[in-house]
Design a protein around this motif. Structure first.
Motif, short mmCIF file in Angstrom:
data_model
loop_
_atom_site.label_atom_id
_atom_site.label_comp_id
_atom_site.label_asym_id
_atom_site.label_seq_id
_atom_site.Cartn_x
_atom_site.Cartn_y
_atom_site.Cartn_z
N ALA A 287 31.28 34.47 -41.64
CA ALA A 287 31.16 33.15 -42.31
C ALA A 287 28.97 33.08 -42.96
O ALA A 287 28.93 33.05 -44.09
N LYS A 288 28.87 33.09 -41.53
CA LYS A 288 27.21 33.05 -41.83
C LYS A 288 27.19 34.56 -42.89
O LYS A 288 25.90 34.50 -43.22
N GLU B 281 36.61 41.69 -43.96
CA GLU B 281 35.13 41.68 -43.46
C GLU B 281 35.50 43.09 -45.55
O GLU B 281 34.92 42.99 -46.86
N ILE B 282 36.43 44.15 -46.08
CA ILE B 282 36.81 44.42 -47.12
C ILE B 282 36.65 43.52 -47.81
O ILE B 282 36.47 44.23 -49.42
N HIS B 283 37.59 42.47 -47.62
CA HIS B 283 37.64 41.02 -48.83
C HIS B 283 36.79 40.59 -49.41
O HIS B 283 36.44 40.44 -49.67
N MET B 284 35.78 40.62 -48.08
CA MET B 284 34.90 39.48 -48.79
C MET B 284 34.27 40.63 -49.19
O MET B 284 33.35 39.74 -50.45
N ALA B 285 33.71 41.50 -49.39
CA ALA B 285 33.09 42.10 -49.43
C ALA B 285 33.42 42.83 -51.25
O ALA B 285 32.45 42.68 -52.23
N ALA B 286 34.75 42.82 -51.43
CA ALA B 286 35.54 43.19 -52.67
C ALA B 286 35.07 41.02 -53.26
O ALA B 286 34.89 41.44 -54.71
N TYR B 287 35.56 40.49 -52.84
CA TYR B 287 34.89 39.20 -53.67
C TYR B 287 33.75 38.88 -54.24
O TYR B 287 33.62 38.16 -55.29
N LYS B 288 32.70 39.26 -52.70
CA LYS B 288 31.21 39.18 -53.32
C LYS B 288 31.63 39.90 -54.43
O LYS B 288 30.27 39.84 -55.92
N ILE C 209 36.42 29.82 -44.32
CA ILE C 209 37.70 30.69 -43.03
C ILE C 209 37.52 30.59 -42.11
O ILE C 209 37.21 30.54 -41.24
N CYS C 210 38.63 31.37 -41.27
CA CYS C 210 39.74 30.73 -39.97
C CYS C 210 40.03 31.80 -39.49
O CYS C 210 40.53 32.96 -39.92
N ASP C 211 39.51 31.66 -38.33
CA ASP C 211 40.25 32.76 -36.85
C ASP C 211 40.05 32.11 -35.90
O ASP C 211 39.86 31.12 -35.95
N ILE C 212 41.18 32.44 -35.46
CA ILE C 212 41.24 31.87 -33.74
C ILE C 212 40.39 31.84 -32.88
O ILE C 212 40.26 31.09 -31.79
N LEU C 213 39.51 33.19 -33.02
CA LEU C 213 38.75 33.17 -32.05
C LEU C 213 37.57 32.54 -33.28
O LEU C 213 37.34 33.50 -34.24
N GLU C 214 37.32 31.36 -32.89
CA GLU C 214 35.73 30.92 -33.29
C GLU C 214 34.65 31.67 -33.80
O GLU C 214 33.90 31.77 -34.34
N GLU C 215 33.80 32.43 -32.75
CA GLU C 215 33.11 32.63 -32.94
C GLU C 215 32.97 34.40 -34.07
O GLU C 215 32.69 34.46 -35.38
N LYS C 216 34.01 34.80 -34.26
CA LYS C 216 34.43 35.33 -35.43
C LYS C 216 33.98 34.80 -36.84
O LYS C 216 33.49 35.63 -37.32
N GLY D 247 27.34 33.69 -46.30
CA GLY D 247 27.23 32.03 -46.57
C GLY D 247 28.02 31.39 -46.82
O GLY D 247 28.40 30.83 -47.72
N VAL D 248 29.36 31.30 -46.21
CA VAL D 248 30.30 30.37 -46.02
C VAL D 248 30.03 29.39 -45.07
O VAL D 248 29.54 29.41 -44.15
N GLN D 249 30.36 27.99 -45.65
CA GLN D 249 30.25 26.84 -44.67
C GLN D 249 31.33 26.47 -44.15
O GLN D 249 30.92 25.90 -42.87
N LYS D 250 32.65 26.54 -43.99
CA LYS D 250 33.80 26.32 -43.10
C LYS D 250 34.21 26.92 -41.99
O LYS D 250 33.90 27.78 -43.22
#
Length: 361
Positions: A56-57, A27-34, A44-51, A60-63
């Motif tokens: 991503a939602k 989350e912190i990395h995403m805020a920095a990239y923004k 975005i990848c995570d072993i827990l699909e919902e996370k 606004g990340v598509q994949k």
């Protein structure tokens, strides 16, 4: 290590980033990239699909993926950002290198020097750039302190890091033995900061204790001896109800500075405080003193959140700039390895109750 200035953050090229791991640090990395121009997180990848889908939602990340190998197969990725638990760093970083992707690797680099060496081997083999996320080096208070040292304002004789907090303030997984516990999860910051300020560290002595699992140190204290007469101290605890994230510089000429990392404040302690200062803080009414402290902490806590993200942003921007200009990354994998080397020496000293020499080979 070269610290970039804000006007050097401008990127000429667009960067596509793939994020592996969707936990709190992501989350912190995403805020920095923004906050960075010409940077887009495309997967975005995570072993827990919902996370993965939730993060991503939000941005606004598509994949999204549940297997990182699928993310690595994306052809137009410029950088892979690894934000997974430490035991997975070596395998994911080595695989990312084999796909030819440049890598931003969350701290600590790995669980052992052997794992670091495996990463270094693959990075060199596939000619990719890897940067370890030692982001506290990019706090403005740390940068200011280092510039004052380099200018000769402080003649360094001792450097101290103090980190005090409660277990509940840390993710449960991070303090487990298989993840390195407090020493690896939080001690990493103290080690790379000590290496940043001190000359070459030659010997280590450390003591620690544990309240539950003997492999997990709730408290540890470290003395770092250098090649000259300067020294470092690290004091860590997860049994304290009062939080304290401090660095302290002590000079040979009576000068002293405190760096409050929690609030990103550099305080020069060289001068004697006036009588009214002690009258207020030590003799003043509890009511007035408590409200003053509340006001200071409220303002500083807002500054802390902003600076925490900015420190990540500065390092990320510096890393992407190094890719553009084909220069060394802000924190090289060799520096990441050196941090793990020192952590291993500290761990050995605690186990043996002996002074441990540090060999940097």
């Amino acid at each position: 290590m070269r610290i970039l200035k804000f006007d050097e953050f401008r990127l000429s090229h667009e960067f596509n980033v793939g994020l592996i791991g969707a936990g709190a640090v992501s989350e912190i990395h995403m805020a920095a990239y923004k906050s960075l121009q010409n940077v887009k997180v495309t997967a975005i990848c995570d072993i827990l699909e919902e996370k993965a889908r939730s993060l991503a939602k939000k941005y606004g990340v598509q994949k999204t993926f549940t297997r990182y190998e699928n993310l690595l197969e994306i052809k137009d990725l410029d950088v892979v950002d690894i934000c997974t638990p430490t035991p997975t760093h070596a395998s994911i970083a080595c695989d990312a290198a084999s796909y030819g992707h440049d890598i931003l690797l969350e701290k600590p680099m790995a669980l052992s020097v052997a794992q670091c060496d495996a990463i270094l081997k693959e990075v060199k083999k596939y000619n990719v750039k890897l940067c370890v996320n030692h982001h506290a080096l990019y706090y403005s208070s740390i940068r200011k302190a280092k510039s004052l040292l380099d200018s000769g304002f402080y003649n360094l004789k001792a450097f101290r890091v103090s980190w005090k907090g409660a277990k509940m303030s840390q993710p449960k997984w991070s303090l487990k033995p298989e993840n390195g516990g407090l020493l690896w999860e939080i001690g990493t910051h103290g080690v790379y900061l000590a290496r940043f300020f001190l000359p070459e560290i030659t010997r280590v002595f450390a003591i620690g204790n544990a309240s539950e699992n003997p492999l997990l140190y709730d408290n540890f204290f470290v003395i770092l001896q250098t090649r000259d007469d300067t020294f470092g101290v690290m004091d860590y605890s997860v049994t304290s109800n009062q939080r304290e994230y401090l660095c302290e510089i002590t000079g040979s000429d009576g000068k002293r500075a405190l760096i409050n990392l929690r609030h990103n404040v550099l305080i020069d302690k060289t001068k004697y405080q006036p009588k009214w200062y002690y009258d207020f803080w030590y003799e003043g009414t509890d009511f007035l003193r408590s409200w003053t402290k509340w006001a200071i902490r409220t303002f500083a806590s807002r500054k802390k959140g902003i600076e925490f993200i900015r420190s990540k942003m500065r390092l990320m921007a510096g890393y992407l700039k190094s890719i553009e200009e084909n220069k060394s990354p802000p924190v090289t994998p060799e520096e990441g390895r050196a941090t793990i080397k020192l952590l291993e020496c500290i761990k050995k000293s605690i186990h043996t109750n002996k002074v441990v020499p540090v060999s940097w080979h």
